[in-house]
Design a protein around this motif. Structure first.
Motif, PDB file in Angstrom:
ATOM      1  N   THR A 198      -5.972  97.301  13.679  1.00 34.55           N
ATOM      2  CA  THR A 198      -6.982  97.930  12.834  1.00 34.55           C
ATOM      3  C   THR A 198      -6.700  97.609  11.368  1.00 34.55           C
ATOM      4  O   THR A 198      -5.600  97.878  10.888  1.00 34.55           O
ATOM      5  CB  THR A 198      -6.963  99.466  13.007  1.00 34.55           C
ATOM      6  N   LEU A 241      -6.379  98.261   7.751  1.00 30.66           N
ATOM      7  CA  LEU A 241      -6.327  99.396   6.838  1.00 30.66           C
ATOM      8  C   LEU A 241      -6.002  98.854   5.450  1.00 30.66           C
ATOM      9  O   LEU A 241      -5.241  97.906   5.323  1.00 30.66           O
ATOM     10  CB  LEU A 241      -5.209 100.365   7.245  1.00 30.66           C
ATOM     11  N   PRO A 242      -6.567  99.440   4.402  1.00 27.71           N
ATOM     12  CA  PRO A 242      -6.193  98.970   3.061  1.00 27.71           C
ATOM     13  C   PRO A 242      -4.703  99.202   2.801  1.00 27.71           C
ATOM     14  O   PRO A 242      -4.154 100.219   3.203  1.00 27.71           O
ATOM     15  CB  PRO A 242      -7.058  99.815   2.115  1.00 27.71           C
ATOM     16  N   LEU A 243      -4.079  98.218   2.156  1.00 27.75           N
ATOM     17  CA  LEU A 243      -2.655  98.350   1.824  1.00 27.75           C
ATOM     18  C   LEU A 243      -2.485  99.353   0.695  1.00 27.75           C
ATOM     19  O   LEU A 243      -3.275  99.389  -0.250  1.00 27.75           O
ATOM     20  CB  LEU A 243      -2.104  97.009   1.342  1.00 27.75           C
ATOM     21  N   PHE A 244      -1.448 100.150   0.808  1.00 30.80           N
ATOM     22  CA  PHE A 244      -1.127 101.151  -0.201  1.00 30.80           C
ATOM     23  C   PHE A 244       0.284 100.826  -0.717  1.00 30.80           C
ATOM     24  O   PHE A 244       1.284 101.221  -0.114  1.00 30.80           O
ATOM     25  CB  PHE A 244      -1.194 102.531   0.460  1.00 30.80           C
ATOM     26  N   LYS A 284       3.415 105.077  -6.891  1.00 29.75           N
ATOM     27  CA  LYS A 284       2.266 104.205  -6.653  1.00 29.75           C
ATOM     28  C   LYS A 284       2.025 103.238  -7.820  1.00 29.75           C
ATOM     29  O   LYS A 284       2.293 103.574  -8.966  1.00 29.75           O
ATOM     30  CB  LYS A 284       0.999 105.062  -6.521  1.00 29.75           C
ATOM     31  N   THR A 325       7.055  99.257   6.065  1.00 30.05           N
ATOM     32  CA  THR A 325       5.630  99.539   6.199  1.00 30.05           C
ATOM     33  C   THR A 325       5.471 100.756   7.095  1.00 30.05           C
ATOM     34  O   THR A 325       6.314 101.030   7.953  1.00 30.05           O
ATOM     35  CB  THR A 325       4.860  98.349   6.798  1.00 30.05           C
ATOM     36  N   PRO A 373       2.073 103.178   8.857  1.00 30.30           N
ATOM     37  CA  PRO A 373       0.656 103.552   8.868  1.00 30.30           C
ATOM     38  C   PRO A 373       0.501 105.001   8.420  1.00 30.30           C
ATOM     39  O   PRO A 373       1.202 105.885   8.892  1.00 30.30           O
ATOM     40  CB  PRO A 373       0.243 103.383  10.332  1.00 30.30           C
ATOM     41  N   GLY A 410      -5.765 106.391   7.135  1.00 35.67           N
ATOM     42  CA  GLY A 410      -6.721 105.600   6.355  1.00 35.67           C
ATOM     43  C   GLY A 410      -6.143 104.491   5.512  1.00 35.67           C
ATOM     44  O   GLY A 410      -6.883 103.763   4.846  1.00 35.67           O
ATOM     45  N   ARG A 411      -4.834 104.320   5.503  1.00 35.37           N
ATOM     46  CA  ARG A 411      -4.249 103.244   4.700  1.00 35.37           C
ATOM     47  C   ARG A 411      -2.865 102.920   5.234  1.00 35.37           C
ATOM     48  O   ARG A 411      -2.295 103.666   6.026  1.00 35.37           O
ATOM     49  CB  ARG A 411      -4.196 103.613   3.216  1.00 35.37           C
ATOM     50  N   HIS A 412      -2.359 101.795   4.784  1.00 31.94           N
ATOM     51  CA  HIS A 412      -1.079 101.332   5.312  1.00 31.94           C
ATOM     52  C   HIS A 412      -0.084 101.221   4.161  1.00 31.94           C
ATOM     53  O   HIS A 412      -0.252 100.407   3.250  1.00 31.94           O
ATOM     54  CB  HIS A 412      -1.264  99.977   6.002  1.00 31.94           C
ATOM     55  N   LEU A 413       0.929 102.076   4.221  1.00 36.03           N
ATOM     56  CA  LEU A 413       1.947 102.093   3.162  1.00 36.03           C
ATOM     57  C   LEU A 413       2.784 100.822   3.195  1.00 36.03           C
ATOM     58  O   LEU A 413       3.255 100.409   4.260  1.00 36.03           O
ATOM     59  CB  LEU A 413       2.849 103.311   3.372  1.00 36.03           C
TER      60      LEU A 413
END
Ligand code: C5P
Length: 142
Positions: free
Chosen positions: A6, A8-11, A46, A81, A83, A86-89
């Protein structure tokens, strides 16, 4: 369970292992009211839009600990990494052995200096566990 296919936007989040003359590393305790409150983490945070990881870490360390770090003092030492909803750390770890100022907990609930081999005693966020193992390997070789 999250399907690994899936998209997911990278965070991206950056983190520092500040290493002192005795080989101890600084952990900070996440404050109450925040996600993962009470857990101990490598300082950092972040990226702001358009910021490089290195610039973000220099900024975060100044905001969180009141220390000044030169960008060329950052040694890439590992990543993890994880999950998240809604996003992937993507958590990037840098070793730092020189800085100016004495770290003060401006945002954390506490600070502790500990040997990498003793970090298992400090409950950490899930993504930080793999970083502890990578850090120990990196410091053994560098
Ligand atoms: O510190 P902050 O809340 O801005 O970090 C954003 C998110 O990054 C956390 O909620 C957590 O999921 C992750 N994080 C982490 N380990 C760290 C720092 C942040 O897992 N050392």
């Amino acid at each position: 369970m999250i399907d690994s296919s899936t998209p997911l936007p990278l965070f991206p989040v950056v983190a520092a292992a500040l290493v002192d003359e005795e080989g101890r590393v600084l952990l900070q305790q996440r404050p109450g009211g925040k996600a993962l409150a009470g857990l101990w983490e490598f300082p950092g945070g972040k990226l702001e839009p358009g910021e490089t990881p290195e610039a973000a870490l220099v900024r975060e360390l100044h905001e969180e600990l009141a220390i000044t770090v030169a960008p060329d003092a950052l040694e890439p030492a590992g990543f993890a990494t994880e999950p998240l909803p809604g996003r992937h750390l993507l958590l990037l770890l840098y070793v730092i052995r020189s800085w100016s100022g004495t770290p003060v907990a401006l945002e954390a609930d506490g600070l502790t200096w500990c040997q990498p081999a003793g970090m298992g005693a400090w409950p950490m966020p899930p993504a930080d566990g793999p970083l502890v193992r990578q850090l120990a390997a990196y410091l053994a070789d560098n």
